[in-house]
Write a protein that holds these residues in place. Sequence first.
Motif, PDB file in Angstrom:
ATOM      1  N   GLY A 152       1.593  -2.449   5.501  1.00 28.60           N
ATOM      2  CA  GLY A 152       0.917  -1.175   5.258  1.00 28.60           C
ATOM      3  C   GLY A 152       0.590  -1.546   3.735  1.00 28.60           C
ATOM      4  O   GLY A 152       1.074  -2.477   3.256  1.00 28.60           O
ATOM      5  N   LEU A 153      -0.436  -0.829   3.164  1.00 26.65           N
ATOM      6  CA  LEU A 153      -0.731  -0.856   1.746  1.00 26.65           C
ATOM      7  C   LEU A 153      -0.588   0.500   1.097  1.00 26.65           C
ATOM      8  O   LEU A 153      -1.048   1.537   1.520  1.00 26.65           O
ATOM      9  CB  LEU A 153      -2.037  -1.288   1.403  1.00 26.65           C
ATOM     10  CG  LEU A 153      -2.404  -2.603   1.887  1.00 26.65           C
ATOM     11  CD1 LEU A 153      -3.950  -3.077   1.952  1.00 26.65           C
ATOM     12  CD2 LEU A 153      -1.839  -3.823   0.810  1.00 26.65           C
ATOM     13  N   ASP A 154       0.198   0.435  -0.034  1.00 26.55           N
ATOM     14  CA  ASP A 154       0.389   1.699  -0.768  1.00 26.55           C
ATOM     15  C   ASP A 154      -0.632   1.844  -1.801  1.00 26.55           C
ATOM     16  O   ASP A 154      -1.717   1.101  -1.972  1.00 26.55           O
ATOM     17  CB  ASP A 154       1.749   1.843  -1.396  1.00 26.55           C
ATOM     18  CG  ASP A 154       1.764   0.656  -2.776  1.00 26.55           C
ATOM     19  OD1 ASP A 154       0.676   0.022  -3.099  1.00 26.55           O
ATOM     20  OD2 ASP A 154       3.162   0.521  -2.924  1.00 26.55           O
ATOM     21  N   ALA A 155      -0.791   3.197  -2.491  1.00 20.27           N
ATOM     22  CA  ALA A 155      -1.913   3.436  -3.408  1.00 20.27           C
ATOM     23  C   ALA A 155      -2.317   2.444  -4.745  1.00 20.27           C
ATOM     24  O   ALA A 155      -3.386   2.088  -5.181  1.00 20.27           O
ATOM     25  CB  ALA A 155      -1.576   4.903  -4.184  1.00 20.27           C
ATOM     26  N   LYS A 156      -1.145   1.411  -4.888  1.00 15.11           N
ATOM     27  CA  LYS A 156      -1.179   0.557  -5.978  1.00 15.11           C
ATOM     28  C   LYS A 156      -1.570  -0.834  -5.516  1.00 15.11           C
ATOM     29  O   LYS A 156      -1.593  -1.776  -6.394  1.00 15.11           O
ATOM     30  CB  LYS A 156       0.104   0.332  -6.749  1.00 15.11           C
ATOM     31  CG  LYS A 156       0.632   1.733  -7.540  1.00 15.11           C
ATOM     32  CD  LYS A 156       1.787   1.482  -8.327  1.00 15.11           C
ATOM     33  CE  LYS A 156       2.269   2.858  -9.017  1.00 15.11           C
ATOM     34  NZ  LYS A 156       3.518   2.678  -9.610  1.00 15.11           N
ATOM     35  N   GLY A 157      -1.724  -0.901  -4.037  1.00 13.39           N
ATOM     36  CA  GLY A 157      -2.057  -2.229  -3.536  1.00 13.39           C
ATOM     37  C   GLY A 157      -0.981  -3.338  -3.242  1.00 13.39           C
ATOM     38  O   GLY A 157      -1.217  -4.144  -2.629  1.00 13.39           O
ATOM     39  N   ALA A 158       0.098  -2.714  -3.374  1.00 11.41           N
ATOM     40  CA  ALA A 158       1.529  -3.442  -2.903  1.00 11.41           C
ATOM     41  C   ALA A 158       1.411  -3.589  -1.439  1.00 11.41           C
ATOM     42  O   ALA A 158       1.047  -2.462  -0.847  1.00 11.41           O
ATOM     43  CB  ALA A 158       2.498  -2.800  -3.418  1.00 11.41           C
ATOM     44  N   LEU A 159       2.029  -4.528  -0.966  1.00  9.65           N
ATOM     45  CA  LEU A 159       2.038  -4.677   0.613  1.00  9.65           C
ATOM     46  C   LEU A 159       3.475  -4.040   0.962  1.00  9.65           C
ATOM     47  O   LEU A 159       4.490  -4.282   0.489  1.00  9.65           O
ATOM     48  CB  LEU A 159       1.836  -6.308   1.190  1.00  9.65           C
ATOM     49  CG  LEU A 159       1.851  -6.486   2.380  1.00  9.65           C
ATOM     50  CD1 LEU A 159       0.416  -6.194   2.907  1.00  9.65           C
ATOM     51  CD2 LEU A 159       2.140  -8.189   2.632  1.00  9.65           C
ATOM     52  N   VAL A 160       3.334  -3.170   1.926  1.00 11.00           N
ATOM     53  CA  VAL A 160       4.541  -2.489   2.550  1.00 11.00           C
ATOM     54  C   VAL A 160       4.824  -3.094   3.783  1.00 11.00           C
ATOM     55  O   VAL A 160       4.113  -3.275   4.839  1.00 11.00           O
ATOM     56  CB  VAL A 160       4.376  -0.946   2.561  1.00 11.00           C
ATOM     57  CG1 VAL A 160       5.727  -0.356   3.134  1.00 11.00           C
ATOM     58  CG2 VAL A 160       3.806  -0.056   1.280  1.00 11.00           C
ATOM     59  N   VAL A 161       6.137  -3.705   3.673  1.00 10.34           N
ATOM     60  CA  VAL A 161       6.593  -4.392   5.028  1.00 10.34           C
ATOM     61  C   VAL A 161       7.726  -3.648   5.708  1.00 10.34           C
ATOM     62  O   VAL A 161       8.879  -3.299   4.971  1.00 10.34           O
ATOM     63  CB  VAL A 161       6.878  -5.859   4.793  1.00 10.34           C
ATOM     64  CG1 VAL A 161       7.186  -6.821   6.028  1.00 10.34           C
ATOM     65  CG2 VAL A 161       5.980  -6.512   4.004  1.00 10.34           C
ATOM     66  N   LEU A 162       7.712  -3.654   7.120  1.00  9.13           N
ATOM     67  CA  LEU A 162       8.601  -3.234   7.787  1.00  9.13           C
ATOM     68  C   LEU A 162       9.447  -4.316   8.584  1.00  9.13           C
ATOM     69  O   LEU A 162       8.793  -4.755   9.217  1.00  9.13           O
ATOM     70  CB  LEU A 162       8.594  -1.858   8.616  1.00  9.13           C
ATOM     71  CG  LEU A 162       9.101  -1.569   9.817  1.00  9.13           C
ATOM     72  CD1 LEU A 162      10.416  -0.815   9.204  1.00  9.13           C
ATOM     73  CD2 LEU A 162       8.684  -0.650  10.794  1.00  9.13           C
ATOM     74  N   SER A 163      10.519  -4.564   8.132  1.00  2.00           N
ATOM     75  CA  SER A 163      11.200  -5.637   8.749  1.00  2.00           C
ATOM     76  C   SER A 163      12.655  -5.143   9.394  1.00  2.00           C
ATOM     77  O   SER A 163      13.142  -4.324   9.277  1.00  2.00           O
ATOM     78  CB  SER A 163      11.999  -6.535   7.422  1.00  2.00           C
ATOM     79  OG  SER A 163      13.030  -7.135   7.805  1.00  2.00           O
ATOM     80  N   GLN A 164      13.083  -6.068  10.430  1.00  2.00           N
ATOM     81  CA  GLN A 164      14.294  -5.681  11.144  1.00  2.00           C
ATOM     82  C   GLN A 164      15.706  -6.442  10.633  1.00  2.00           C
ATOM     83  O   GLN A 164      16.494  -6.294  11.051  1.00  2.00           O
ATOM     84  CB  GLN A 164      13.735  -6.543  12.698  1.00  2.00           C
ATOM     85  CG  GLN A 164      12.528  -5.690  13.543  1.00  2.00           C
ATOM     86  CD  GLN A 164      12.542  -6.207  14.835  1.00  2.00           C
ATOM     87  OE1 GLN A 164      12.739  -7.365  14.968  1.00  2.00           O
ATOM     88  NE2 GLN A 164      12.197  -5.427  15.766  1.00  2.00           N
TER      89      GLN A 164
END
Length: 331
Positions: free
Chosen positions: A39-51
């Motif tokens: 996903g991308l947050d409001a600041k453009g950072a990449l949000v990663v869901l990891s196992q």
Amino acid sequence: AGLCSLLSASSRPAAGADAPGGLRVEVVVTGIPRPIQLGLDAKGALVVLSQGWRGDAAAEIYRIDLRGSTPVDATLAPRIVIPFAGEPRKTALGSLAVDPRSGDLFLGEENGNRIYRLGPDQRLQAVAVGLDHLLGGSTIALDSRGRLVFLDYASPETHLRSETPRTPSTSWLTEEGYRGPVVFRVDVHEERPLPRRADLLVPILPRGGRLGAGREPPWRLIGVTAAGDDLVVLNAVGEIFRLGPDGELRFIARLPAGHYHRTNLAMGPDGSIFVCGGFQIREIFRISPAGEVSTVAGALGDPGGIVLDRGGALYVAETALHRIIRIVGRR
């Protein structure tokens, strides 16, 4: 031209991944353990869901700033570790939606019954419970108004997994012998108690009382994304539909034959639909606004989550290779 007029960028070319002429595949994040959702947050950072490397937690969350040089070594990046809730709820998190306005993350249990919200205070809160069977991939999304949309599956067998008995709002599904997808939309920002119980919600698909006994929609819905006021959904055999406010499914296109599982969807700025085929089908497809299907990339290492940034660049989680790649237009 190219992939939704993707912007060119400079980074390390990705070995293994294959893209048609005019597109370039670059590695932007390395050393990230089994990334499955993006996903991308409001600041453009990449949000990663990891196992995670060891699989001893429900999930690990990374926020990766890509404004500097790439590839970013995620082994040096901070992360949030979400522990298992404990017995009998030792369920991993397999779906992700990011609210760009609040920064909240919505996380769904893979093959589970609950959806949670992770706020800026890093506290996990259940926002929806009592689902029958929530898959991973793009089975949750936020629509244009910030409402939570999620796909469930109703059947006599899966209902045995639910935490709560059906109430009058959804009991007709069982009474009519319904076996198939159920789509819900919830405004979690309303001044109402959380978590919201799925068995008390009225689904937007199917509509109550509109199915005949034994009628079954074609296959299972396994992916959803927002398209303005409409939703775009994908089923298990690769058929893509638009779901309007009237609750009717309208066919858009069909992807190449195969087993679609743990799929992910994203909307392009021009109205194109991007579909990551998942671990069995290691390709990413683009469906043009006219319904034409083309291949964006193939030979990927167990592709998972996908997301497009404001410039039209497509980011892909390659789970088996523990990295994130970016697909852009060539210079």
